[in-house]
Design a protein around this motif. Structure first.
Motif, PDB file in Angstrom:
ATOM      1  N   ILE A  16      13.276 -24.343   5.024  1.00 33.72           N
ATOM      2  CA  ILE A  16      13.517 -25.719   4.559  1.00 33.72           C
ATOM      3  C   ILE A  16      13.931 -25.707   3.087  1.00 33.72           C
ATOM      4  O   ILE A  16      14.854 -26.418   2.683  1.00 33.72           O
ATOM      5  CB  ILE A  16      12.269 -26.592   4.796  1.00 33.72           C
ATOM      6  CG1 ILE A  16      12.082 -26.811   6.299  1.00 33.72           C
ATOM      7  CG2 ILE A  16      12.392 -27.929   4.064  1.00 33.72           C
ATOM      8  CD1 ILE A  16      10.826 -27.555   6.671  1.00 33.72           C
ATOM      9  N   PHE A  17      13.248 -24.901   2.275  1.00 33.26           N
ATOM     10  CA  PHE A  17      13.585 -24.827   0.847  1.00 33.26           C
ATOM     11  C   PHE A  17      15.038 -24.421   0.648  1.00 33.26           C
ATOM     12  O   PHE A  17      15.766 -25.052  -0.122  1.00 33.26           O
ATOM     13  CB  PHE A  17      12.656 -23.845   0.119  1.00 33.26           C
ATOM     14  CG  PHE A  17      13.091 -23.573  -1.292  1.00 33.26           C
ATOM     15  CD1 PHE A  17      12.833 -24.479  -2.296  1.00 33.26           C
ATOM     16  CD2 PHE A  17      13.777 -22.406  -1.598  1.00 33.26           C
ATOM     17  CE1 PHE A  17      13.241 -24.247  -3.594  1.00 33.26           C
ATOM     18  CE2 PHE A  17      14.193 -22.152  -2.892  1.00 33.26           C
ATOM     19  CZ  PHE A  17      13.927 -23.073  -3.896  1.00 33.26           C
ATOM     20  N   HIS A  19      17.517 -24.561   2.773  1.00 32.76           N
ATOM     21  CA  HIS A  19      18.407 -25.582   3.315  1.00 32.76           C
ATOM     22  C   HIS A  19      18.571 -26.724   2.305  1.00 32.76           C
ATOM     23  O   HIS A  19      19.690 -27.196   2.061  1.00 32.76           O
ATOM     24  CB  HIS A  19      17.877 -26.112   4.645  1.00 32.76           C
ATOM     25  CG  HIS A  19      18.695 -27.242   5.187  1.00 32.76           C
ATOM     26  ND1 HIS A  19      19.952 -27.063   5.719  1.00 32.76           N
ATOM     27  CD2 HIS A  19      18.448 -28.571   5.243  1.00 32.76           C
ATOM     28  CE1 HIS A  19      20.438 -28.234   6.091  1.00 32.76           C
ATOM     29  NE2 HIS A  19      19.541 -29.169   5.806  1.00 32.76           N
ATOM     30  N   VAL A  20      17.465 -27.163   1.715  1.00 31.18           N
ATOM     31  CA  VAL A  20      17.526 -28.226   0.704  1.00 31.18           C
ATOM     32  C   VAL A  20      18.318 -27.745  -0.516  1.00 31.18           C
ATOM     33  O   VAL A  20      19.125 -28.489  -1.079  1.00 31.18           O
ATOM     34  CB  VAL A  20      16.103 -28.697   0.311  1.00 31.18           C
ATOM     35  CG1 VAL A  20      16.130 -29.612  -0.893  1.00 31.18           C
ATOM     36  CG2 VAL A  20      15.433 -29.390   1.487  1.00 31.18           C
ATOM     37  N   THR A  23      21.959 -27.913   0.276  1.00 29.31           N
ATOM     38  CA  THR A  23      22.404 -29.303   0.282  1.00 29.31           C
ATOM     39  C   THR A  23      22.572 -29.830  -1.142  1.00 29.31           C
ATOM     40  O   THR A  23      23.557 -30.506  -1.450  1.00 29.31           O
ATOM     41  CB  THR A  23      21.401 -30.176   1.065  1.00 29.31           C
ATOM     42  OG1 THR A  23      21.234 -29.629   2.374  1.00 29.31           O
ATOM     43  CG2 THR A  23      21.894 -31.605   1.185  1.00 29.31           C
ATOM     44  N   VAL A  24      21.629 -29.511  -2.014  1.00 23.73           N
ATOM     45  CA  VAL A  24      21.713 -29.943  -3.411  1.00 23.73           C
ATOM     46  C   VAL A  24      22.953 -29.334  -4.082  1.00 23.73           C
ATOM     47  O   VAL A  24      23.674 -30.015  -4.815  1.00 23.73           O
ATOM     48  CB  VAL A  24      20.423 -29.553  -4.174  1.00 23.73           C
ATOM     49  CG1 VAL A  24      20.599 -29.679  -5.672  1.00 23.73           C
ATOM     50  CG2 VAL A  24      19.259 -30.394  -3.691  1.00 23.73           C
TER      51      VAL A  24
END
Length: 142
Positions: A16-17, A19-20, A23-24
């Motif tokens: 998740i980290f 992936h975020v 995205t950022v």
């Protein structure tokens, strides 16, 4: 194209980290292009961001206190080095590539020889940007 922070991990929170983080970085690249009007690739944007963050926030390592002094510590382990592109040659032009020193090393089992367009200028050594550049500048035996 879109470049992911590809990580093999079994921990769900690490997936998740990253992936975020991807995205950022994608969103910041889009905003950068809209504000400045400059058309740069996602890879070039990430490279510029990495160099900017390293120049702004990296600190010199304090020398270790006590113990026996290391007599054979190479400068590549103590100096600050940044990746840059391999200079163009007349025969290859903008497609100039050299073999990565870490990928060629016998200590890397199962890793094939790779051509790279990145190098460390002070070391005069061609290196893949990730992960070979970091390995070469942190591990003693290369």
């Amino acid at each position: 194209g879109f470049h992911e922070c590809a990580r093999k991990s079994t921990k769900w929170y690490k997936k998740i980290f990253f992936h975020v983080l991807d995205t950022v970085l994608l969103n910041s690249h889009i905003v950068y292009r809209q504000i400045t009007g400059k058309e740069i690739t996602s890879l070039q944007f990430r490279t510029n961001l990495m160099i900017g963050l390293l120049e702004e926030y990296s600190t010199l390592r304090c020398p270790a206190k006590g113990g026996r002094p290391a007599l054979d510590t190479p400068l590549r382990l103590t100096d600050r080095h940044f990746p840059s592109e391999v200079p163009q040659t007349t025969s290859q032009g903008s497609k100039t590539r050299r073999h990565c020193k870490v990928c060629l090393s016998s200590t890397r089992k199962g890793k094939e020889r790779r051509l790279t367009k990145h190098m460390c200028v002070p070391c005069n050594t061609p290196l893949c940007a990730v992960p070979c550049f970091e390995e070469y500048h942190t591990l003693k035996n290369y």
